[in-house]
Design a protein around this motif. Structure first.
Motif, PDB file in Angstrom:
ATOM      1  N   ASN A  72      -9.187  15.474   3.172  1.00  0.00           N
ATOM      2  CA  ASN A  72      -9.375  14.230   2.414  1.00  0.00           C
ATOM      3  C   ASN A  72      -8.363  13.172   2.844  1.00  0.00           C
ATOM      4  O   ASN A  72      -7.723  12.499   2.036  1.00  0.00           O
ATOM      5  N   ALA A  73      -8.219  13.069   4.178  1.00  0.00           N
ATOM      6  CA  ALA A  73      -7.224  12.147   4.733  1.00  0.00           C
ATOM      7  C   ALA A  73      -7.544  11.872   6.198  1.00  0.00           C
ATOM      8  O   ALA A  73      -8.332  12.592   6.824  1.00  0.00           O
ATOM      9  N   ARG A  90      -1.118  18.014  13.695  1.00  0.00           N
ATOM     10  CA  ARG A  90      -1.625  16.667  13.456  1.00  0.00           C
ATOM     11  C   ARG A  90      -0.737  15.934  12.450  1.00  0.00           C
ATOM     12  O   ARG A  90      -0.136  16.551  11.562  1.00  0.00           O
ATOM     13  N   VAL A  91      -0.647  14.617  12.618  1.00  0.00           N
ATOM     14  CA  VAL A  91       0.001  13.776  11.621  1.00  0.00           C
ATOM     15  C   VAL A  91      -1.073  13.394  10.605  1.00  0.00           C
ATOM     16  O   VAL A  91      -2.044  12.715  10.948  1.00  0.00           O
ATOM     17  N   VAL A  92      -0.920  13.854   9.377  1.00  0.00           N
ATOM     18  CA  VAL A  92      -1.909  13.607   8.326  1.00  0.00           C
ATOM     19  C   VAL A  92      -1.395  12.479   7.426  1.00  0.00           C
ATOM     20  O   VAL A  92      -0.261  12.535   6.936  1.00  0.00           O
ATOM     21  N   VAL A  93      -2.239  11.450   7.228  1.00  0.00           N
ATOM     22  CA  VAL A  93      -1.829  10.256   6.492  1.00  0.00           C
ATOM     23  C   VAL A  93      -2.655  10.144   5.216  1.00  0.00           C
ATOM     24  O   VAL A  93      -3.883  10.092   5.259  1.00  0.00           O
ATOM     25  N   TYR A  94      -1.973  10.114   4.089  1.00  0.00           N
ATOM     26  CA  TYR A  94      -2.632   9.981   2.784  1.00  0.00           C
ATOM     27  C   TYR A  94      -2.361   8.589   2.225  1.00  0.00           C
ATOM     28  O   TYR A  94      -1.223   8.120   2.221  1.00  0.00           O
ATOM     29  N   PHE A  95      -3.399   7.911   1.745  1.00  0.00           N
ATOM     30  CA  PHE A  95      -3.218   6.613   1.103  1.00  0.00           C
ATOM     31  C   PHE A  95      -4.460   6.278   0.300  1.00  0.00           C
ATOM     32  O   PHE A  95      -5.553   6.820   0.546  1.00  0.00           O
ATOM     33  N   ASP A  96      -4.310   5.413  -0.688  1.00  0.00           N
ATOM     34  CA  ASP A  96      -5.461   4.935  -1.455  1.00  0.00           C
ATOM     35  C   ASP A  96      -6.352   4.108  -0.547  1.00  0.00           C
ATOM     36  O   ASP A  96      -5.880   3.480   0.392  1.00  0.00           O
ATOM     37  N   TYR A  97      -7.641   4.085  -0.855  1.00  0.00           N
ATOM     38  CA  TYR A  97      -8.593   3.398   0.022  1.00  0.00           C
ATOM     39  C   TYR A  97      -8.147   1.966   0.295  1.00  0.00           C
ATOM     40  O   TYR A  97      -7.833   1.201  -0.619  1.00  0.00           O
ATOM     41  N   ASN A  98      -8.121   1.633   1.584  1.00  0.00           N
ATOM     42  CA  ASN A  98      -7.722   0.300   2.025  1.00  0.00           C
ATOM     43  C   ASN A  98      -8.437   0.025   3.347  1.00  0.00           C
ATOM     44  O   ASN A  98      -8.128   0.632   4.365  1.00  0.00           O
ATOM     45  N   SER A  99      -9.405  -0.875   3.318  1.00  0.00           N
ATOM     46  CA  SER A  99     -10.261  -1.086   4.495  1.00  0.00           C
ATOM     47  C   SER A  99      -9.482  -1.595   5.705  1.00  0.00           C
ATOM     48  O   SER A  99      -9.740  -1.183   6.838  1.00  0.00           O
ATOM     49  N   SER A 100      -8.491  -2.489   5.485  1.00  0.00           N
ATOM     50  CA  SER A 100      -7.726  -3.005   6.626  1.00  0.00           C
ATOM     51  C   SER A 100      -6.873  -1.907   7.250  1.00  0.00           C
ATOM     52  O   SER A 100      -6.721  -1.846   8.478  1.00  0.00           O
ATOM     53  N   ALA A 101      -6.318  -1.018   6.395  1.00  0.00           N
ATOM     54  CA  ALA A 101      -5.525   0.100   6.925  1.00  0.00           C
ATOM     55  C   ALA A 101      -6.407   1.047   7.728  1.00  0.00           C
ATOM     56  O   ALA A 101      -6.004   1.558   8.780  1.00  0.00           O
ATOM     57  N   ILE A 102      -7.626   1.261   7.255  1.00  0.00           N
ATOM     58  CA  ILE A 102      -8.567   2.134   7.973  1.00  0.00           C
ATOM     59  C   ILE A 102      -8.921   1.538   9.325  1.00  0.00           C
ATOM     60  O   ILE A 102      -8.976   2.239  10.337  1.00  0.00           O
ATOM     61  N   GLU A 103      -9.137   0.234   9.355  1.00  0.00           N
ATOM     62  CA  GLU A 103      -9.463  -0.431  10.622  1.00  0.00           C
ATOM     63  C   GLU A 103      -8.319  -0.292  11.622  1.00  0.00           C
ATOM     64  O   GLU A 103      -8.542  -0.077  12.816  1.00  0.00           O
ATOM     65  N   ARG A 104      -7.070  -0.403  11.140  1.00  0.00           N
ATOM     66  CA  ARG A 104      -5.916  -0.253  12.026  1.00  0.00           C
ATOM     67  C   ARG A 104      -5.805   1.187  12.534  1.00  0.00           C
ATOM     68  O   ARG A 104      -5.511   1.415  13.706  1.00  0.00           O
ATOM     69  N   LEU A 105      -6.061   2.148  11.640  1.00  0.00           N
ATOM     70  CA  LEU A 105      -6.004   3.556  12.043  1.00  0.00           C
ATOM     71  C   LEU A 105      -7.055   3.869  13.101  1.00  0.00           C
ATOM     72  O   LEU A 105      -6.811   4.615  14.042  1.00  0.00           O
ATOM     73  N   LYS A 106      -8.231   3.277  12.958  1.00  0.00           N
ATOM     74  CA  LYS A 106      -9.320   3.542  13.903  1.00  0.00           C
ATOM     75  C   LYS A 106      -8.974   3.090  15.317  1.00  0.00           C
ATOM     76  O   LYS A 106      -9.546   3.586  16.293  1.00  0.00           O
ATOM     77  N   MET A 160       0.841  -1.197   0.000  1.00  0.00           N
ATOM     78  CA  MET A 160       0.000   0.000   0.000  1.00  0.00           C
ATOM     79  C   MET A 160       0.874   1.244   0.000  1.00  0.00           C
ATOM     80  O   MET A 160       1.775   1.384   0.809  1.00  0.00           O
ATOM     81  N   ASN A 161       0.634   2.135  -0.956  1.00  0.00           N
ATOM     82  CA  ASN A 161       1.371   3.391  -1.020  1.00  0.00           C
ATOM     83  C   ASN A 161       0.744   4.412  -0.087  1.00  0.00           C
ATOM     84  O   ASN A 161      -0.477   4.600  -0.109  1.00  0.00           O
ATOM     85  N   TRP A 162       1.575   5.049   0.737  1.00  0.00           N
ATOM     86  CA  TRP A 162       1.061   6.052   1.650  1.00  0.00           C
ATOM     87  C   TRP A 162       2.096   7.155   1.868  1.00  0.00           C
ATOM     88  O   TRP A 162       3.279   6.983   1.591  1.00  0.00           O
ATOM     89  N   LYS A 163       1.613   8.297   2.351  1.00  0.00           N
ATOM     90  CA  LYS A 163       2.486   9.421   2.653  1.00  0.00           C
ATOM     91  C   LYS A 163       1.963  10.092   3.911  1.00  0.00           C
ATOM     92  O   LYS A 163       0.757  10.233   4.100  1.00  0.00           O
ATOM     93  N   ALA A 164       2.868  10.482   4.795  1.00  0.00           N
ATOM     94  CA  ALA A 164       2.467  11.153   6.035  1.00  0.00           C
ATOM     95  C   ALA A 164       3.236  12.452   6.176  1.00  0.00           C
ATOM     96  O   ALA A 164       4.396  12.554   5.777  1.00  0.00           O
ATOM     97  N   GLU A 165       2.569  13.455   6.736  1.00  0.00           N
ATOM     98  CA  GLU A 165       3.228  14.730   7.008  1.00  0.00           C
ATOM     99  C   GLU A 165       2.534  15.415   8.177  1.00  0.00           C
ATOM    100  O   GLU A 165       1.389  15.087   8.514  1.00  0.00           O
ATOM    101  N   ILE A 166       3.245  16.341   8.804  1.00  0.00           N
ATOM    102  CA  ILE A 166       2.683  17.067   9.943  1.00  0.00           C
ATOM    103  C   ILE A 166       2.067  18.374   9.431  1.00  0.00           C
ATOM    104  O   ILE A 166       2.721  19.137   8.715  1.00  0.00           O
ATOM    105  N   LYS A 167       0.803  18.603   9.796  1.00  0.00           N
ATOM    106  CA  LYS A 167       0.099  19.816   9.389  1.00  0.00           C
ATOM    107  C   LYS A 167      -0.638  20.401  10.582  1.00  0.00           C
ATOM    108  O   LYS A 167      -0.958  19.688  11.543  1.00  0.00           O
ATOM    109  N   THR A 168      -0.916  21.698  10.488  1.00  0.00           N
ATOM    110  CA  THR A 168      -1.774  22.337  11.485  1.00  0.00           C
ATOM    111  C   THR A 168      -3.206  22.257  10.994  1.00  0.00           C
ATOM    112  O   THR A 168      -3.539  22.775   9.919  1.00  0.00           O
TER     113      THR A 168
END
Length: 348
Positions: A43-44, A15-31, A1-9
């Motif tokens: 949008n992230a 906040r740590v903002v995480v961008y990635f293509d839709y992936n249900s298992s990744a979303i479950e882990r993030l939750k 899974m391709n993803w990118k993270a960066e710190i934004k206000t």
């Protein structure tokens, strides 16, 4: 899974903002991570910019502290090559090498051959627990460490003595048959409807649906052939006659060539993120406000099979589980027996 993270206000907070293509298992882990939220504006997904989250997403402020020394880089690349020759999936290779990198960075001032079991315990205590990382992440680290040190000849690690955290027992999320029907009937678009119906009616994973080819539908035997699924295993699943009719109508309308469900351009598979959006739109139309993912349809299929009297061994084969213990989790969410239990409150 391709993803990118960066710190934004965001809304006045770091906040740590995480961008990635839709992936249900990744979303479950993030939750499962504390204060993880979805932002329509960004949008992230985003999380607090804590030290633990910075480390988790390789955003340590001191960049020199996250660069492993030369020996570690060589070891990680050798491990990557080993995993490739063992034919591990690309996702597993990425997960294991990132996990090993985290461990070796922690001991960047120590020779790999000198690392022992006490160091593993120290890593758990002063990295994983200190940064409030999940037990599932800890298990990934352990899988990587055990596999990596098995490949080394000169090591102080006794692999069999590396212990795991107590396993969390999470029940699968299950929808009622009425909710499933609302979701499957929500789309007028036959392609969208067929994809969701096939996932539920055969208990498919998202990737299994998207990897299907027209030849994998055996209409004469009413079977779906699922090739090289999780664990690189082929298996078959029963195909309902109702789904077969829907598939025939879909095929006449779209005439797929390479993949059963193709994307915008002929010969390309349907996009994972687009499939996730198909479900989101169905939930909106059905007015179901639960955080449903595509995997919920698979869980619901298994539970509904169990409640209809299907033997657990057949369900295990259909879902492609290696162990019957994995399939037995559905006995804990089946309501068939519980509905026959009379509460003493009724007699008051």
């Amino acid at each position: 899974m391709n993803w990118k993270a960066e710190i934004k206000t965001h809304k006045g907070q770091k906040r740590v903002v995480v961008y990635f293509d839709y992936n249900s298992s990744a979303i479950e882990r993030l939750k499962q991570l504390e204060d993880a939220k979805w932002s329509k504006t960004l949008n992230a997904w985003h999380l607090p910019a804590t030290q633990g989250n910075r480390i988790r997403f390789n955003l340590e402020s001191d960049s020199s502290s996250i660069i492993p020394k030369e020996e570690a880089i060589i070891q990680i690349e050798e491990f990557r090559k080993y995993l490739k020759t063992k034919r591990y999936s690309l996702n597993t290779i990425k997960t294991y090498t990132e996990a090993l990198k985290s461990f070796l960075i922690f001991y960047r001032d120590k020779m790999v051959a000198e690392i022992d079991n006490k160091d593993v315990i120290n890593y758990h205590q002063n990295y994983i627990l200190k940064n409030n990382l999940s037990s599932s992440y800890q298990n990934q680290i352990i899988n990587a460490i055990k596999l990596y040190f098995k490949t080394l000849k000169n090591t102080n690690i006794v692999v069999d003595k590396i212990y795991r955290p107590k396993k969390e027992r999470l029940l699968p999320n299950v929808l009622s048959k009425e909710e499933v029907k609302l979701i499957l009937d929500a789309h007028a678009n036959i392609k969208h409807k067929t994809m969701l119906c096939l996932i539920y009616s055969c208990g498919l994973r998202r990737s299994e649906l998207l990897n299907l080819k027209p030849k994998d539908i055996d209409s004469k035997r009413n079977l779906v052939i699922i090739r090289q699924a999780k664990g690189k295993k082929d298996r078959i699943a029963p195909l309902s006659k109702a789904i077969l009719g829907l598939l025939r109508n879909y095929y006449k309308l779209y005439s797929p060539k390479e993949w059963l469900f193709e994307g915008q351009y002929a010969g390309t598979p349907y996009d994972e993120r687009s499939l996730g959006n198909v479900l989101k739109l169905a939930l909106k139309k059905a007015k179901i406000y639960k955080p449903v993912t595509l995997h919920w349809l698979r869980h619901s299929y298994a539970t509904h099979l169990l409640e209809s009297g299907t033997d657990l061994r057949y369900i295990q084969e259909i879902l492609g589980h290696n162990s019957s213990r994995t399939t037995e989790i559905y006995t804990h969410v089946s309501t068939k027996s519980l509905q026959n239990v009379k509460s003493p409150f009724d007699d008051l």
